[in-house]
Design an enzyme around this catalytic site. Structure first.
Site, PDB file in Angstrom:
ATOM      1  N   ARG A 115      -7.500   5.725  -5.640  1.00 35.41           N
ATOM      2  CA  ARG A 115      -7.238   7.163  -5.776  1.00 35.41           C
ATOM      3  C   ARG A 115      -7.546   7.648  -7.186  1.00 35.41           C
ATOM      4  NH1 ARG A 115      -1.187   7.550  -3.771  1.00 35.41           N
ATOM      5  NH2 ARG A 115      -1.546   9.793  -4.074  1.00 35.41           N
ATOM      6  N   ILE A 170       0.862  -1.168   0.000  1.00 40.39           N
ATOM      7  CA  ILE A 170       0.000   0.000   0.000  1.00 40.39           C
ATOM      8  C   ILE A 170       0.907   1.228   0.000  1.00 40.39           C
ATOM      9  CG2 ILE A 170      -2.030  -1.066   1.040  1.00 40.39           C
ATOM     10  CD1 ILE A 170      -1.237  -0.034   3.712  1.00 40.39           C
ATOM     11  N   ASP A 171       0.384   2.326  -0.494  1.00 34.84           N
ATOM     12  CA  ASP A 171       1.201   3.524  -0.661  1.00 34.84           C
ATOM     13  C   ASP A 171       1.776   3.996   0.670  1.00 34.84           C
ATOM     14  OD1 ASP A 171       0.480   3.499  -3.333  1.00 34.84           O
ATOM     15  OD2 ASP A 171      -1.205   4.874  -3.020  1.00 34.84           O
ATOM     16  N   LYS A 172       2.870   4.715   0.581  1.00 35.26           N
ATOM     17  CA  LYS A 172       3.527   5.254   1.767  1.00 35.26           C
ATOM     18  C   LYS A 172       2.533   5.980   2.680  1.00 35.26           C
ATOM     19  CE  LYS A 172       6.811   8.849   3.177  1.00 35.26           C
ATOM     20  NZ  LYS A 172       7.776   9.884   2.711  1.00 35.26           N
TER      21      LYS A 172
END
Length: 345
Positions: free
Chosen positions: A266, A146-148
């Protein structure tokens, strides 16, 4: 002489190949090359596959028995991965795997811009030598990311068997992943604007469904973009849990993935006109009405420093026992604090 930034790998297509380039490569690339299917797809998209001196960038390109393909394999960045004593929120752990609740701000895997203090550094310390590797890549046990600046649940394999079993579940899209997202606006089947958005539709229960292809943005390689050809199939669903403001200016969505593409939620929600609060890449910062919310709420939303996205639910089949496991992680404090400032619709 300086070392070349890549090596060349020659692959001869064997008898009775699949019709598509990507599938033929996935079958015929030597196992010792340790090139995953996802990495092969990236190499095709980035122009690293050649035939008879011509670059092949379409994964659906036709191939035939005896074709000689040349793959330019970039040398792995030499990032020293060290064990670091970093606190982890461990939700579940056994001999085969570990499930962690990653905080926002933590990178999953070391990279040139983030060489340490990552989840992998923490896992190497926590699990010592028990983590598996992934075909020579410096991602011990990591089967998804998952994104930072997204918080929430990740499962990490601790054995080769567990890694292959979990990776196959992600490949089949059989892993259950649900996210909480705070977004601008209120997705509603009665909104005529949404009815005009290509790829957007509604299912029973006012569930928003977004179907498109996703591909790397043509001019910004750090972004993904909605496309209608030459991309990867992606489906996102979302339903409204709460609405905030009068008229509603923000809403809390539960989102779930039929596919799992980079930045999928997103990109899809931004495409539908409901970008995530705080998203610095996909336009999540908008002018809000203090009359609809309140001055304090508008200030809190404007000051939220990351995309308001949290991986709340994770479910999968245990690779050793076959049992179905399901885990939940509550909203992190920053999202809870932000929501606490918002007036109900």
């Amino acid at each position: 002489m300086a070392q070349a930034p890549f090596t060349e790998l020659r692959v001869v297509i064997a008898a009775d190949p699949p019709a598509r380039l990507d599938k033929a490569l996935a079958r015929d690339v030597p196992e010792a090359a340790a090139l995953s299917r996802s990495r092969l797809m990236r190499m095709i998209a980035e122009g690293c596959v050649w035939r008879d001196g011509a670059v092949l960038t379409d994964p659906r390109a036709k191939v035939a028995e005896g074709d000689v393909l040349v793959l330019r394999v970039e040398a792995a960045a030499e990032v020293e991965t060290v064990a670091q004593d970093i606190a982890l929120d461990v939700v579940y752990e056994d001999d085969a795997l570990i499930v962690v609740n990653k905080p926002a701000g933590m990178v999953v895997h070391p990279a040139p811009g983030s060489p340490d203090r990552t989840l992998v550094n923490a896992l190497l310390h926590h699990c010592a030598e028990s983590l598996s590797g992934i075909g020579g890549e410096k991602r011990p046990g990591i089967v998804h990311r998952i994104d930072k600046d997204t918080s929430g649940l990740l499962v990490v394999a601790k054995s080769d068997h567990a890694h292959h079993h979990l990776a196959a579940q992600f490949e089949r899209h059989s892993v259950m992943r649900r996210y909480m997202a705070l977004v601008h606006g209120l997705p509603d089947a009665g909104d005529p604007r949404l009815r005009g958005v290509r790829g957007a539709s509604f299912e029973a229960g006012n569930i928003l469904k977004i179907t498109s292809q996703l591909a790397r943005h043509r001019t910004d390689r750090q972004r993904q973009a909605v496309v209608w050809s030459n991309g990867r199939h992606a489906v996102t669903r979302a339903r409204v849990l709460e609405a905030y403001g009068t008229p509603p200016a923000l809403s809390l969505l539960e989102c779930w993935l039929e596919t799992g593409r980079t930045h999928q939620i997103r990109v899809h929600l931004a495409h539908a006109g409901h970008g995530l609060v705080g998203d610095p890449v996909y336009g999540g910062r908008r002018k809000l009405s203090e009359a609809a919310l309140s001055p304090a709420a508008v200030a809190a939303v404007g000051g939220f420093s990351r995309q308001a996205l949290h991986a709340e639910t994770l479910g999968f089949e245990h690779p050793d026992t076959g049992d179905m496991l399901e885990f939940h992680a509550p909203l992190p404090a920053d999202m809870q604090d932000l929501i606490a400032t918002l007036p109900d619709a």
